[in-house]
Design a protein around this motif. Structure first.
Motif, PDB file in Angstrom:
ATOM      1  N   ALA A 123      37.524 107.142 121.498  1.00  0.00           N
ATOM      2  CA  ALA A 123      37.970 105.879 120.956  1.00  0.00           C
ATOM      3  C   ALA A 123      38.058 105.931 119.478  1.00  0.00           C
ATOM      4  O   ALA A 123      38.297 104.945 118.905  1.00  0.00           O
ATOM      5  CB  ALA A 123      37.177 105.037 121.385  1.00  0.00           C
ATOM      6  N   GLU A 128      40.892 100.057 123.094  1.00  0.00           N
ATOM      7  CA  GLU A 128      40.663 101.222 122.478  1.00  0.00           C
ATOM      8  C   GLU A 128      40.206 102.502 123.192  1.00  0.00           C
ATOM      9  O   GLU A 128      40.248 103.608 122.760  1.00  0.00           O
ATOM     10  CB  GLU A 128      39.645 100.862 121.180  1.00  0.00           C
ATOM     11  N   LEU A 181      35.404  98.349 123.329  1.00  0.00           N
ATOM     12  CA  LEU A 181      36.354  99.239 123.310  1.00  0.00           C
ATOM     13  C   LEU A 181      37.412  99.068 124.353  1.00  0.00           C
ATOM     14  O   LEU A 181      38.593  99.207 124.334  1.00  0.00           O
ATOM     15  CB  LEU A 181      35.723 100.863 122.970  1.00  0.00           C
TER      16      LEU A 181
END
Lengths: 457, 371
Positions: B171, B250, B245
């Motif tokens: 990420a 992401e 995330l």
């Protein structure tokens, strides 16, 4: 020696003679002074219970069976030492007969666990739960003549017992009720009612290891109404009228000086259940109608209940009740549960006020109607600060005076403390006492079962 | 951590037993009472014993100490006690332990735990730098990744930590570790060794200042608890960051096969109220099935408050073994987000011989990422 033998029966991890366990098992949360056991043991099976009884007989050492230890009157304090047998490891729900509406359980099954089990698996069935905390055991509560949410309709919890398995004080295992001849635990009739040999005896006559208990229909809707009066002389009639409608599931009355808005009033709490909203409204109407004279004459009225208040009153068990122990920020309360005829409400109420005024103790009165007003359990509850010896002594005195007053009124203190048991025995019919002694001597020749309780001198 | 004046509280416990249960009373939810079943081993029993010790009705003994330290500080009692002092229950036990420590009265295994922690910075007495294998040494990155003792040393914990590192790398999270990381001291604190906790906290804080640590990320709810509530640093538990995330796209995740269930670690759930992020992640990547005891009613793995080392809650009916049986009834994979829970359940599955995978949420996510 005894310890080694107990260890061989239940395993090392379930027997203790350590000061910590002896200390905790020496008292319950009430006012009775501590008396230490020599051992604490936790059997898992009837056979283990039987073997422990054999050991106790061999060494002539007392055994005190214990459930949740929440009677508050010190019934499971080992008055003469010996073995406290904590039954809570025997916690299996053995059978629920849905159609015949009964459950067969081991002696350590708690009120909370059976309630949760039924809710999850048999949503159309319920048991009559007391207002004790959920760790109270179903068996011990029934054996001490407990009462609860369905007692107004079906009587004491002891009357809901359909059969039992018992380890006798001499070690034999026996079954009483229909289960003595049949695989079904539906009833104590039509046989001689041997269950009576074990109910109300505080463990003096044997150790109940399994119990058959009646279950009842659980309805979809439930509501609560509170009828308020300012004159205690009206209350027995209010109860009589509500019970007469046969629309109420549970009727309780409470009175207490706090909060301020409650002071001076008697609150008759009426629970109704139904399978439809229409039925619920119908029942509510009938009950309102039964009390209309009081409303018309402005002698009473229904309290407006906010949703929050309703939720509190509908909670089972009502956790609010146990918080009474913290009224004096001292973690203690005990009550005299007086079993009295309902028409003595006024007298019982006024007598209670006299005692609390005289002794200057905090108080709350709480009453549950048993049967269709066949009698009531009038609880005179006194909180105390455990850390203040004088305060504990004051509560003890209030309890003693209340016990005396109850007996004078013709009532019977329920699950009486050992000193109150003696007050009862002093007044008991001589023939009844001879019979009690004969039963105990016959069943328990070595006097090992919870000695010191129900001691007929 | 400040000691509370428990003398004002202990006598107020009625020993009513509400604290033994889950909310619906369906199960005994106090881990030490569930194991031992003596009335001494639940919060009410402990309150009464502490009072007796305080009033010199009982002398301290190894057994007394074991009763006190068998409490995993899971806060089930705090959740279910009906009295107004419920919030202080665990603080009472921690403070009483602290008095025991001050008097030099601790059970043998607890003493070992403290000694190792003091000498080596971890409960087992391992020496050497603990996170050398993580290549990214902290150099003013956005996050300091603090593994915590169990993830740093336990083999199973290390595997989970590696999965987290891989996810963070994927990420593009800017993080680094202290290869010479030291224990943050949460267990020392809940076990009543306030002096040691303060020493560890001061040492860590000084290092944080020197190396200009801005934010801390940790997979260990015990560390998370200490950083959040006692260090006062900006800290995220890995489930919180990982959910962000995922939510922001992401981390691109596929799905994993099989039914999963989630165990709420006590120091993440009941101590710090983080219940939803792990569930949001898991429901996105798998079929999530709840165990009957979840969220505030979660049944502790039995490892908290140093019990993962002292093992006062071990045996055939240990909470971890009971819990994996429960998980096996609803799922094929038991997911958690705490290295101590992971270690406890991993051992329990082996002992029970049940067909159940035990995984950290990072490991499940990594599989989902690679699928």
């Amino acid at each position: 020696m005894v310890y080694e033998e107990l260890k061989a029966i239940v395993g090392e991890e379930y027997v203790s003679k350590e000061p910590e366990e002896l200390h905790i098992y020496s008292s319950d949360p009430g006012t009775m002074p501590a008396t230490e056991p020599d051992y604490v043991v936790m059997p898992k099976t009837t056979e283990e219970v039987q073997k422990i009884v054999v050991v106790a007989n061999k060494h002539k050492i007392p055994i005190v069976p214990m459930g949740g230890a929440l009677a508050l009157s010190g019934l499971v304090r080992p008055l003469k030492g010996g073995i406290v047998m904590d039954m809570k490891r025997m916690d299996s729900i053995l059978e629920v007969n849905e159609k015949a509406r009964y459950a067969v359980i081991e002696a350590g099954v708690t009120e909370g666990m059976l309630k949760a089990y039924l809710e999850r698996n048999y949503p159309n069935l319920r048991l009559s739960t007391p207002d004790a905390p959920p760790i109270a055991t179903v068996t011990a509560n029934a054996l001490i003549h407990g009462s609860g949410r369905l007692s107004q309709m079906y009587g004491f919890h002891s009357e809901m017992v359909t059969g039992m398995e018992v380890v006798l004080p001499t070690g034999e295992i026996c079954r009483v009720g229909s289960c003595s001849i049949s695989p079904y635990w539906f009833s104590r009739s039509p046989l001689p009612d041997l269950a009576g040999l074990f109910i109300g005896w505080f463990g003096r006559t044997g150790i109940v290891t399994k119990l058959g208990i009646k279950l009842f229909p659980k309805h979809r809707y439930r509501d609560v109404m509170i009828f308020v009066t300012e004159n205690p002389s009206y209350v027995s009639d209010v109860i009589w009228r509500v019970a007469h409608t046969e629309m109420a599931e549970d009727i309780t009355v409470w009175a207490q000086p706090r909060p301020e808005w409650a002071e001076g009033f008697q609150h008759t709490t009426i629970y109704i259940t139904a399978d439809s909203e229409e039925e619920l409204k119908f029942k509510e109407r009938i009950i309102r109608n039964a009390l209309r004279d009081y409303i018309k004459q402005k002698e009473g009225g229904f309290l407006y209940l906010t949703p929050g208040m309703k939720a509190t009153f509908l909670q089972e068990p009502m956790s609010q009740l146990v918080r009474f122990a913290d009224v004096r920020k001292g973690g203690g309360f005990e009550y005299v549960g007086a079993i009295l005829p309902v028409d003595l409400f006024d007298k019982a109420y006024r007598k209670g006020l006299e005692i609390v005024e005289k002794l200057g103790v905090d108080w709350a009165f709480s009453v549950r109607i048993i049967g269709r007003s066949h009698c009531m359990m009038f609880a005179y509850a006194y909180p105390f600060n455990r850390a203040d010896d004088e305060d504990v002594e004051k509560a003890r005195k209030a309890l003693h005076e209340t016990n005396l007053a109850v007996l004078e009124m013709g009532g019977i203190p329920w699950k009486a403390e050992e000193p109150a048991q003696q007050l009862i025995l002093e007044r008991m019919d001589e023939g009844a006492k001879i019979l009690m002694k004969r039963v105990m001597d016959l069943l328990d020749p070595h006097g090992i079962m919870n000695p010191g309780n129900w001691e007929v001198k | 951590m400040e000691k509370i004046n428990y003398a004002e509280i202990v006598h107020r416990c009625f020993r009513c037993g509400y604290c033994k249960f889950s909310s619906d009373y369906s199960a005994i939810n106090c881990p030490s009472y569930a194991v031992y079943r003596f009335e001494t081993y639940f919060s009410g029993g402990r309150m009464w014993l502490i009072r007796a010790w305080m009033n010199e009705e009982l002398e301290w003994s190894e057994h007394f100490g074991e009763i006190m330290y068998s409490c995993s500080t899971c806060r089930n009692c705090v959740e279910h006690c009906v009295f107004k002092f419920n919030e202080q229950l665990v603080d009472v036990f921690i403070s009483a332990r602290s008095d025991m420590v001050e008097k030099g009265l601790v059970p043998k295994k607890v003493g070992e735990f403290f000694n190792n922690l003091a000498k080596f910075g971890n409960p087992w007495g391992y020496s050497g730098k603990r996170l050398e294998w993580v290549e990214k040494e902290y150099e003013g990155n956005e996050f300091l990744l603090h593994a915590g003792c169990v993830a740093a040393y336990d083999e199973r914990g290390k595997v989970a930590l590696k999965a987290l590192v891989e996810l963070l790398d994927a990420a593009g999270v800017d993080y680094g570790v202290f290869s010479d990381e030291r224990c943050e001291g949460n267990e020392a604190m809940v076990m009543g060794e306030f002096g040691l906790f303060e020493h560890l906290m001061e040492e860590n804080k000084r290092k944080f200042e020197e190396r200009r640590v801005k934010r801390v990320l940790t997979p260990d709810p015990h560390s998370f608890n200490a950083f959040k509530n006692y260090y006062g640093v900006d800290v995220k538990h890995h489930t919180q960051l990982l959910w962000e995330l995922v939510k922001n796209g992401e981390l691109k995740l596929g799905r994993v096969e099989g039914k999963v269930t989630y165990h709420d670690p006590c120091f993440l759930g009941r101590w710090n109220g983080v219940y939803e992020e792990p569930r949001k992640i898991l429901s996105r990547i798998a079929s999530l099935y709840e165990m009957p005891r979840n969220r505030k009613n979660s049944f502790c793995c039995g490892g908290g408050s140093g019990n993962f080392y002292t093992d006062y809650l071990g045996g055939k009916e240990s909470p971890a073994r009971v819990r994996v049986r429960e998980a096996g009834e609803v799922a094929d994979i038991l997911v958690t987000s705490c290295p101590a829970c992971l270690m406890m359940f991993d051992n329990a599955v082996r002992d029970e011989g049940v067909e159940l995978e035990v995984r950290d949420i990072s490991e499940v996510m990594l599989e989902a990422m690679k699928s």
